[in-house]
Design an enzyme around this catalytic site. Structure first.
Site, PDB file in Angstrom:
ATOM      1  N   ASP A 206     -85.215  18.358 -81.088  1.00 40.59           N
ATOM      2  CA  ASP A 206     -86.117  18.880 -80.040  1.00 40.59           C
ATOM      3  C   ASP A 206     -87.577  18.761 -80.497  1.00 40.59           C
ATOM      4  O   ASP A 206     -88.464  18.396 -79.706  1.00 40.59           O
ATOM      5  CB  ASP A 206     -85.774  20.346 -79.707  1.00 40.59           C
ATOM      6  CG  ASP A 206     -85.635  21.230 -80.954  1.00 40.59           C
ATOM      7  OD1 ASP A 206     -85.456  20.700 -82.071  1.00 40.59           O
ATOM      8  OD2 ASP A 206     -85.709  22.470 -80.810  1.00 40.59           O
TER       9      ASP A 206
ATOM     10  N   TYR B  49     -73.493   4.833 -91.266  1.00 42.63           N
ATOM     11  CA  TYR B  49     -74.932   4.601 -91.348  1.00 42.63           C
ATOM     12  C   TYR B  49     -75.306   4.098 -92.735  1.00 42.63           C
ATOM     13  O   TYR B  49     -74.975   4.719 -93.739  1.00 42.63           O
ATOM     14  CB  TYR B  49     -75.704   5.901 -91.089  1.00 42.63           C
ATOM     15  CG  TYR B  49     -75.472   6.500 -89.717  1.00 42.63           C
ATOM     16  CD1 TYR B  49     -74.949   5.733 -88.676  1.00 42.63           C
ATOM     17  CD2 TYR B  49     -75.784   7.825 -89.455  1.00 42.63           C
ATOM     18  CE1 TYR B  49     -74.747   6.277 -87.429  1.00 42.63           C
ATOM     19  CE2 TYR B  49     -75.588   8.378 -88.204  1.00 42.63           C
ATOM     20  CZ  TYR B  49     -75.057   7.598 -87.193  1.00 42.63           C
ATOM     21  OH  TYR B  49     -74.855   8.146 -85.960  1.00 42.63           O
TER      22      TYR B  49
ATOM     23  N   GLU C 198     -92.769  26.521 -85.871  1.00 43.94           N
ATOM     24  CA  GLU C 198     -93.353  25.626 -84.853  1.00 43.94           C
ATOM     25  C   GLU C 198     -94.754  25.139 -85.217  1.00 43.94           C
ATOM     26  O   GLU C 198     -95.200  24.108 -84.725  1.00 43.94           O
ATOM     27  CB  GLU C 198     -93.420  26.340 -83.497  1.00 43.94           C
ATOM     28  CG  GLU C 198     -92.098  26.356 -82.762  1.00 43.94           C
ATOM     29  CD  GLU C 198     -92.215  26.994 -81.386  1.00 43.94           C
ATOM     30  OE1 GLU C 198     -93.067  27.899 -81.214  1.00 43.94           O
ATOM     31  OE2 GLU C 198     -91.456  26.590 -80.497  1.00 43.94           O
TER      32      GLU C 198
END
Ligand SMILES: [Zn+2]
Ligand SMILES: [Zn+2]
Length: 391
Positions: free
Chosen positions: A105, A297, A371
């Protein structure tokens, strides 16, 4: 470090809102329908960005600069994980059983902010910037491979991408300036088919437990006896299942394991040795087997020149204390697929460490990040792009 005039252009509060929206409405790999539509809507609100979808749930944006020049691609992954969120965030997941538990996100929000600023600077740009909002990083075979196979990436000169990670100081940028930035991860599953019999008459059967025990022991000789000590690799057997009763020899046994490497030759050599051990041991005892070896991967190998440029660019916009010596991420990432397109640089953005109040690792149901670290991700991306495209 230096203050840049473009710092003012970073849409900080919008970025936080975007991030919270992504967090609140996470979607699983290959199912990022609403997420990709939301990204498209935001990109459309910027002026004149060319938008395509290489796959149904990924988004590719293109900013064509005023002047000719090189072309750089920036990547953000966007998918969530099948994890039930256990945080107290006000914008906690509304989709039961799905969580943005790896910080994708934040990657998407950072890249949207980066795109906005670079688009605002288009009149000064020499070259082209492409931004890929990539689906399905969390599910093998991964979305990156599909983006590369889509044929929509042309004449790219460099690919950069970042990953937020707790355990690193909030807002710090950690760049491996040459070599492995992540390990590669592959997996194998094998069912050994023997022949069941009464526990008192083993000569009538083919004992898959004994055979599998030998296989497991031999697998543990691969790293210690067949690869050079400096060549980091891990072979782990994480599953071993067989039998139902003390006096019955079962028909089958199951072994599952994972392989981590940072070198492609070693990766292939280990796969061959695992196959050989299983084949030869089964052959000795007359058992058969069904092996599923999955190359997942590859390791992300940072290009030396590009990564040095990224590091210098970041040092130009952040204090040196925020740019510690880069460490390899001990997880794997499908970003490695972009190495087929151009030289790559993958770096880590600190999401906060334990002392700062962020003790939970990526993929934890309690995963939270600081954040305030996001803006440094934006600065790192923009500075690297401007430096790379400098005429
Ligand atoms: Zn992850
Ligand atoms: Zn991730």
């Amino acid at each position: 470090m230096q203050e840049k005039t473009w710092f003012q252009l970073i849409p900080q509060s919008e970025m936080i809102n975007w991030r919270r929206h992504f967090h609140e409405y996470p979607e699983l790999s290959f199912k990022e329908v609403k997420t990709s539509n939301y990204i498209i809507d935001i990109l459309k609100s910027f002026d004149d960005i060319k938008i395509t979808q290489p796959t149904p749930t990924s988004v590719l944006g293109t900013i064509v600069g005023q002047y000719p020049g090189k072309k750089i691609l920036i990547r953000a992954d966007i998918d969530g994980l099948p994890v039930t969120e256990e945080t107290d965030l006000a914008f906690k997941s509304q989709n039961q059983g799905v969580m943005q538990a790896c910080g994708h996100d934040t990657h998407a929000a950072i890249l949207l902010a980066t795109t906005k600023v670079l688009n605002d600077l288009r009149d000064q740009l020499h070259g082209t910037v492409q931004v890929i909002f990539q689906h399905a990083e969390e599910q093998v075979p991964g979305g990156a491979r599909e983006i590369v196979a889509s044929g929509q990436l042309h004449d790219i000169d460099a690919v950069i991408g970042l990953h937020i990670m707790t355990g690193l100081k909030a807002g710090s940028i950690n760049i491996v300036t040459e070599g492995a930035a992540t390990t590669g991860a592959d997996a194998f599953e094998v069912t050994i088919q023997g022949r069941g019999s009464h526990g008192s008459m083993p000569q009538e059967g083919i004992d898959p437990i004994t055979i599998s025990a030998e296989i497991v022991n031999q697998l543990h000789t691969i790293t210690s006896r067949f690869t050079p000590p400096k060549d980091l690799n891990v072979v782990t057997v994480g599953q071993f299942q067989s039998g139902v009763a003390v006096n019955v020899l079962p028909d089958t046994a199951f072994i599952g394991g994972s392989v981590r490497t940072i070198n492609e030759d070693t990766r292939q050599a280990i796969a061959q040795r695992i196959k050989k051990i299983i084949h030869n041991t089964c052959d000795t005892y007359g058992a058969s087997y069904d092996l599923n070896y999955q190359f997942a991967y590859a390791a992300v190998i940072n290009d030396g020149q590009l990564s040095q440029l990224v590091k210098e660019s970041v040092l130009d916009v952040l204090p040196a204390a925020m740019v510690p010596q880069g460490q390899m991420m001990s997880a794997s990432e499908d970003f490695s697929a972009y190495a087929k397109v151009a030289p790559v640089c993958f770096f880590l953005l600190g999401g906060g460490d334990e002392a700062e109040g962020y003790p939970y690792s990526n993929h934890s149901p309690k995963f939270i990040i600081d954040e305030s670290s996001l803006i440094n991700g934006v600065k790192a991306e923009i500075a690297s792009v401007l430096n790379f495209l400098k005429a």
